[in-house]
Design an enzyme around this catalytic site. Structure first.
Site, PDB file in Angstrom:
ATOM      1  N   LEU A   1      -6.739   4.146  -0.938  1.00 29.24           N
ATOM      2  CA  LEU A   1      -6.699   4.400  -2.374  1.00 29.24           C
ATOM      3  C   LEU A   1      -7.688   3.483  -3.077  1.00 29.24           C
ATOM      4  O   LEU A   1      -7.851   2.319  -2.685  1.00 29.24           O
ATOM      5  CB  LEU A   1      -5.285   4.152  -2.916  1.00 29.24           C
ATOM      6  CG  LEU A   1      -4.206   5.093  -2.374  1.00 29.24           C
ATOM      7  CD1 LEU A   1      -2.822   4.644  -2.806  1.00 29.24           C
ATOM      8  CD2 LEU A   1      -4.468   6.532  -2.834  1.00 29.24           C
TER       9      LEU A   1
ATOM     10  N   HIS B   1      -7.665   1.915  -5.948  1.00 25.76           N
ATOM     11  CA  HIS B   1      -7.188   0.656  -6.540  1.00 25.76           C
ATOM     12  C   HIS B   1      -6.856  -0.383  -5.487  1.00 25.76           C
ATOM     13  O   HIS B   1      -6.933  -1.577  -5.738  1.00 25.76           O
ATOM     14  CB  HIS B   1      -5.997   0.894  -7.488  1.00 25.76           C
ATOM     15  CG  HIS B   1      -4.955   1.825  -6.980  1.00 25.76           C
ATOM     16  ND1 HIS B   1      -5.057   3.196  -7.099  1.00 25.76           N
ATOM     17  CD2 HIS B   1      -3.791   1.608  -6.339  1.00 25.76           C
ATOM     18  CE1 HIS B   1      -3.980   3.760  -6.572  1.00 25.76           C
ATOM     19  NE2 HIS B   1      -3.208   2.821  -6.095  1.00 25.76           N
TER      20      HIS B   1
ATOM     21  N   HIS C   1      10.549   3.465 -29.084  1.00 26.02           N
ATOM     22  CA  HIS C   1      11.111   4.802 -29.289  1.00 26.02           C
ATOM     23  C   HIS C   1      10.262   5.540 -30.322  1.00 26.02           C
ATOM     24  O   HIS C   1       9.919   4.944 -31.337  1.00 26.02           O
ATOM     25  CB  HIS C   1      12.549   4.692 -29.804  1.00 26.02           C
ATOM     26  CG  HIS C   1      13.163   6.025 -30.100  1.00 26.02           C
ATOM     27  ND1 HIS C   1      13.568   6.878 -29.096  1.00 26.02           N
ATOM     28  CD2 HIS C   1      13.386   6.667 -31.267  1.00 26.02           C
ATOM     29  CE1 HIS C   1      14.047   7.987 -29.645  1.00 26.02           C
ATOM     30  NE2 HIS C   1      13.950   7.885 -30.960  1.00 26.02           N
TER      31      HIS C   1
HETATM   32  P1  NAD Z   1      -3.245  13.029   2.852  1.00 26.09           P
HETATM   33  O1  NAD Z   1      -3.057  12.077   3.961  1.00 26.09           O
HETATM   34  O2  NAD Z   1      -2.751  12.704   1.492  1.00 26.09           O
HETATM   35  O3  NAD Z   1      -2.583  14.435   3.226  1.00 26.09           O
HETATM   36  C1  NAD Z   1      -2.958  15.151   4.386  1.00 26.09           C
HETATM   37  C2  NAD Z   1      -1.903  16.191   4.675  1.00 26.09           C
HETATM   38  O4  NAD Z   1      -2.362  17.013   5.721  1.00 26.09           O
HETATM   39  C3  NAD Z   1      -0.582  15.602   5.128  1.00 26.09           C
HETATM   40  O5  NAD Z   1       0.462  16.218   4.406  1.00 26.09           O
HETATM   41  C4  NAD Z   1      -0.534  15.935   6.594  1.00 26.09           C
HETATM   42  O6  NAD Z   1       0.777  16.076   7.094  1.00 26.09           O
HETATM   43  C5  NAD Z   1      -1.295  17.242   6.619  1.00 26.09           C
HETATM   44  N1  NAD Z   1      -1.847  17.612   7.911  1.00 26.09           N
HETATM   45  C6  NAD Z   1      -2.402  16.796   8.828  1.00 26.09           C
HETATM   46  N2  NAD Z   1      -2.788  17.514   9.898  1.00 26.09           N
HETATM   47  C7  NAD Z   1      -2.482  18.803   9.645  1.00 26.09           C
HETATM   48  C8  NAD Z   1      -2.629  20.021  10.360  1.00 26.09           C
HETATM   49  N3  NAD Z   1      -3.181  20.030  11.573  1.00 26.09           N
HETATM   50  N4  NAD Z   1      -2.213  21.175   9.798  1.00 26.09           N
HETATM   51  C9  NAD Z   1      -1.645  21.162   8.566  1.00 26.09           C
HETATM   52  N5  NAD Z   1      -1.477  20.035   7.852  1.00 26.09           N
HETATM   53  C10 NAD Z   1      -1.890  18.870   8.380  1.00 26.09           C
HETATM   54  O7  NAD Z   1      -4.813  13.342   2.850  1.00 26.09           O
HETATM   55  P2  NAD Z   1      -5.743  14.088   1.792  1.00 26.09           P
HETATM   56  O8  NAD Z   1      -4.958  14.869   0.815  1.00 26.09           O
HETATM   57  O9  NAD Z   1      -6.765  14.797   2.610  1.00 26.09           O
HETATM   58  O10 NAD Z   1      -6.412  12.883   1.055  1.00 26.09           O
HETATM   59  C11 NAD Z   1      -7.304  12.033   1.785  1.00 26.09           C
HETATM   60  C12 NAD Z   1      -7.227  10.624   1.296  1.00 26.09           C
HETATM   61  O11 NAD Z   1      -7.687  10.544  -0.029  1.00 26.09           O
HETATM   62  C13 NAD Z   1      -5.822  10.112   1.333  1.00 26.09           C
HETATM   63  O12 NAD Z   1      -5.837   8.889   2.022  1.00 26.09           O
HETATM   64  C14 NAD Z   1      -5.446   9.924  -0.086  1.00 26.09           C
HETATM   65  O13 NAD Z   1      -4.758   8.710  -0.246  1.00 26.09           O
HETATM   66  C15 NAD Z   1      -6.764   9.872  -0.834  1.00 26.09           C
HETATM   67  N6  NAD Z   1      -6.608  10.582  -2.106  1.00 26.09           N
HETATM   68  C16 NAD Z   1      -5.826  10.055  -3.056  1.00 26.09           C
HETATM   69  C17 NAD Z   1      -5.647  10.722  -4.251  1.00 26.09           C
HETATM   70  C18 NAD Z   1      -4.791  10.135  -5.302  1.00 26.09           C
HETATM   71  O14 NAD Z   1      -4.476   8.954  -5.239  1.00 26.09           O
HETATM   72  N7  NAD Z   1      -4.359  10.910  -6.280  1.00 26.09           N
HETATM   73  C19 NAD Z   1      -6.248  11.942  -4.459  1.00 26.09           C
HETATM   74  C20 NAD Z   1      -7.030  12.467  -3.466  1.00 26.09           C
HETATM   75  C21 NAD Z   1      -7.200  11.772  -2.286  1.00 26.09           C
END
Ligand code: NAD
Length: 469
Positions: free
Chosen positions: A323, A325, A448
């Site tokens: 992340l 931050h 509030h």
């Molecule tokens: P993530 O780790 O958040 O989610 C990946 C998802 O894919 C998980 O639910 C996992 O179970 C699923 N998955 C894994 N292998 C799979 C498969 N073979 N088939 C189906 N599902 C599968 O990753 P992301 O959404 O790609 O994000 C990447 C990174 O970027 C993360 O580390 C995240 O923290 C960061 N990110 C953060 C934010 C935010 O803070 N709002 C936004 C975007 C990205």
């Protein structure tokens, strides 16, 4: 050959980890240089991640509001249309304001910027290969690796950048796909799935686990799933993707996502969002012997030191959540430690936020973790539907949940699904950083009428004395 250029600190990578470290280092009096291969500073987050996705989430949300909910406010608009080209131009402009901002901050802090690929070449030595092929050699007292992460791929799934894509391409489409299959129900899948669904795409999210948002509190994730389904997103949970095949030609191409034991899901586009992996290749790590851990991350000690003297790593390259931050805090603390200060990163209190509608935010331990760990806890829950301000703004979905130690009342975790959850979680992070009890939050003034009163009421609810329910 020209003599190497000497700096106190050379940082490879200008994302939130690297650029923040550079500014903090300069504030502390170091002569800092940053090597970045992209012309625009700010890394994945500013260029093709956090910032552009938030711009599109906002635009698509306003479009949907204009179509569906402004009427409730007595604001009548006819003939609402989405101008995707204008949304995308705005997105690009928001990104430019942010990346230009970093350039300004570099000048202000007298940080030297090198455009090109940085690579470790020896003892505290880095070579920079510019786009024209010219090479500049640098040496520094401290070399910081801050190259972040890259898209993780899936066996049997090849990204072609057109039909089967990563988030980078899915942020820049110039037409709304009729149908989109998202692989992965994490942050990226749900945020970008929401954007394109609001703009009219039929979105199916395929997730390997039997739940969405792994790592988040499962009760909150269940509520989120219900809300996303109401919004029209479809889900295939517990679904193992075995491959993606693309058929047809040109604009008529479609992709079929094969799922073990189920019918395939077909879409005009496929977004692969199954996580990210540390961007370690091409950095010369093997050449100089920088060790990785068993998960392919750069192994560091609590001072961010790798096993090679003078070489440090921060952010997505190392342990901890990927992340922005968290990377920023790594960068700040590393520079302060190099300057002899004793600051520390509170890894147990890194908040996570999904910027969907409603937003989902959490900090500390989930209820699942407390149960698994046999920790005795008390739980206070308060819904936004019972909050005056939430009713006034017309965003009453969701709730705040506070988990506190049954004996000491110390807050152990806070989980929010609801309007502005990403902002509301800041209070919980601050309270937990100061070791607050739920009673401390309950006794604190909350103006509030604000959404923050839901946090106060949830804290009161830990002791069974919420007022407005
Ligand atoms: P993530 O780790 O958040 O989610 C990946 C998802 O894919 C998980 O639910 C996992 O179970 C699923 N998955 C894994 N292998 C799979 C498969 N073979 N088939 C189906 N599902 C599968 O990753 P992301 O959404 O790609 O994000 C990447 C990174 O970027 C993360 O580390 C995240 O923290 C960061 N990110 C953060 C934010 C935010 O803070 N709002 C936004 C975007 C990205």
């Amino acid at each position: 050959m020209a003599a190497p250029v000497q700096h106190d600190v050379v940082i490879i990578g200008a994302g939130p980890g690297g650029y923040v470290a550079a500014i903090r280092g300069a504030q502390l009096g170091f002569d800092v240089a940053v090597v970045e291969r992209e012309v625009a500073l700010g890394g994945t987050c500013l260029r093709v991640g956090c910032i552009p996705s938030k711009a599109l989430l906002e635009s698509s949300h306003r479009y949907q509001e204009a179509k569906e909910t402004l009427g409730e406010h007595g604001v009548l608009v006819d003939g609402v249309r989405a101008d995707l080209a204008a949304m995308q131009a705005r997105r690009a402009n928001v990104v430019k304001q942010n990346t230009d901002g970093i350039e300004y901050l570099f000048k202000k802090n007298k940080i030297t910027r090198y455009l090109g690929d940085g690579k470790l070449t020896g003892d505290r030595a880095v070579s920079v290969t510019a786009p024209d092929g010219s090479v500049t050699e640098l040496v520094a007292e401290h070399v910081v690796l801050a190259t972040g992460s890259e898209v993780a791929t899936l066996k049997g799934v090849e990204l072609d950048d057109e039909v089967v894509v990563s988030s980078t391409e899915a942020l820049e489409w110039d037409a709304v796909p009729a149908s989109l299959v998202v692989i992965g129900a994490g942050y990226i899948g749900l945020e970008l799935g929401s954007v394109w669904s609001r703009l009219g795409a039929k979105v199916t999210v395929v997730e390997y686990l039997d739940r969405i948002l792994p790592g988040m509190d499962s009760e909150v994730a269940r509520e989120a799933l219900r809300v996303f389904k109401q919004q029209g997103l479809e889900f295939e949970l517990g679904a193992r993707v075995t491959g993606v095949s693309v058929t047809g030609k040109g604009a008529k191409r479609t992709a079929s996502v094969a799922i073990d034991g189920r019918e395939p899901v077909v879409g005009e586009k496929v977004l692969v969002a199954v996580g990210r992996r540390p961007a370690t290749s091409g950095l010369g790590l093997e050449d100089v012997g920088v060790a990785l851990d068993d998960r392919g991350r750069v192994a560091v000690d609590e001072d961010f030191r790798t096993n090679v003297a003078g070489v440090y790593a921060i952010g997505d390259l190392i342990h901890g959540p990927m992340l922005a931050h968290k990377a920023e805090e790594d960068g700040v603390v590393l520079m302060e430690r190099l300057a002899g200060q004793a600051s520390a990163v509170h890894y147990a209190l890194v908040p996570g936020v999904a910027y969907t509608e409603p937003e989902i935010a959490s900090v500390g331990q989930t209820e699942d973790q407390l149960k698994d760990g046999g920790v005795a806890y008390r739980k206070g829950v308060f819904p936004f539907s019972a909050n005056g301000r939430a009713r006034a703004i017309g965003s009453t979905q969701g709730r705040v949940k506070i988990l506190a130690d049954a004996t000491t009342d110390r807050v152990l975790g806070v989980h929010i699904i609801g309007p502005r959850a990403g902002d509301l979680i800041a209070e919980a992070v601050a309270a937990m950083t100061f070791g607050a009890s739920s009673e401390d939050i309950a006794r604190t003034f909350h103006a509030h009428p604000t959404l923050s009163e839901v946090v106060k009421e949830a804290a009161l609810a830990v002791d069974g004395r919420a007022i407005h329910i």
